[in-house]
Design an enzyme around this catalytic site. Structure first.
Site, mmCIF file in Angstrom:
data_model
loop_
_atom_site.group_PDB
_atom_site.id
_atom_site.type_symbol
_atom_site.label_atom_id
_atom_site.label_comp_id
_atom_site.label_asym_id
_atom_site.label_seq_id
_atom_site.Cartn_x
_atom_site.Cartn_y
_atom_site.Cartn_z
ATOM 1 N N HIS A 47 0.855 -1.183 0.000
ATOM 2 C CA HIS A 47 0.000 0.000 0.000
ATOM 3 C C HIS A 47 0.897 1.242 0.000
ATOM 4 C CE1 HIS A 47 -3.962 -1.924 1.721
ATOM 5 N NE2 HIS A 47 -3.410 -2.654 0.775
ATOM 6 N N GLU A 49 1.134 3.886 1.830
ATOM 7 C CA GLU A 49 1.745 4.331 3.091
ATOM 8 C C GLU A 49 2.900 3.415 3.487
ATOM 9 O OE1 GLU A 49 -1.466 3.716 2.484
ATOM 10 O OE2 GLU A 49 -2.794 5.035 3.619
ATOM 11 N N CYS A 77 -5.863 2.332 5.756
ATOM 12 C CA CYS A 77 -6.515 1.092 6.201
ATOM 13 C C CYS A 77 -5.864 0.689 7.528
ATOM 14 C CB CYS A 77 -6.334 -0.010 5.150
ATOM 15 S SG CYS A 77 -4.749 -0.875 5.233
#
Lengths: 150, 150
Positions: A47, A49, A77
């Site tokens: 992801h 991040e 998330c």
């Protein structure tokens, strides 16, 4: 934030993955950038991040991003939010929300709901095994003289 | 599980990181192994489960571990548990619990508590920025003809 949003757009258009971008900033300098690479690298943990945090840690040569901030094009998330805590980031800025992400088909909100339940009630079946044997490593860690805490 | 526990012990003794090991299994074969490498690789996301999931995905050439199981020497932190959901793993086995991990100084339980709260009440300050601009990438994703969902 404009840089994080630009990454989310450009890299989605380039077919790298979902529409998500993130940057890590220290003293007004970008020290890590990331965009979603799940489908292009076959890595469900890639992801935006997580990628940005890993790059920022490489830049600093440290597993701590204390004193740094993260800008992400979407509310993280639970995997990424937990990574933000583990990385000791100090502030979080986001544009889209987890509800916006759910509306375009991403599971963020569902996973928040699952992991907030007791393990026994979650969708993935879980079983504890060999608790006695597992504890040996924890006892040894407690007594380890040269351990590096994190 | 004995293999996951052995990794947790051996790699902690070797100074690679915290006392955690994990394996991913498909059809009774180990397709990915991991141990905690946070302090040896300066990567706060390099928990045993994340490392094992990434290796298993490389083995299969897929971002989905549907049909696979994960054995971890400790109940996963929320980052790893979320990664287990994203990876579509089907079963989870663990030895030590999150409470055991908290007792030897790891933040798993604290992070579960934080991320279960509304963002506004969490320890890390969060701010929404440029929501209008951020939404463009989401609208484009909705309409993208060649997208790969995950």
């Amino acid at each position: 934030m404009r840089r994080a949003i630009a990454l989310s757009l450009d890299m989605m258009r380039a077919g790298r993955g979902g529409p998500f971008g993130a940057i890590v900033v220290k003293d007004n300098q970008i020290i890590g950038e990331g965009y979603n690479k799940v489908t292009s690298t076959q890595d469900p943990t890639a992801h935006a991040e997580i990628v940005a945090i890993r790059e920022a840690c490489r830049t600093l040569g440290s597993f701590s991003l204390s004193g740094c901030e993260i800008y992400t094009s979407c509310e993280p998330c639970p995997m990424c939010l937990s990574a933000i805590y583990w990385a000791r980031l100090e502030r979080l800025y986001f544009a889209n929300t987890r509800t916006d992400a759910a509306a375009i088909g991403f599971d963020d909100e569902k996973i928040y709901k699952e992991i907030g339940k007791p393990l026994a009630d979650q969708r993935i079946p879980t079983t504890q095994l060999l608790a006695e044997e597992g504890t040996a490593a924890f006892r040894e860690w407690e007594d380890k003289a040269d351990k590096v805490p994190y």
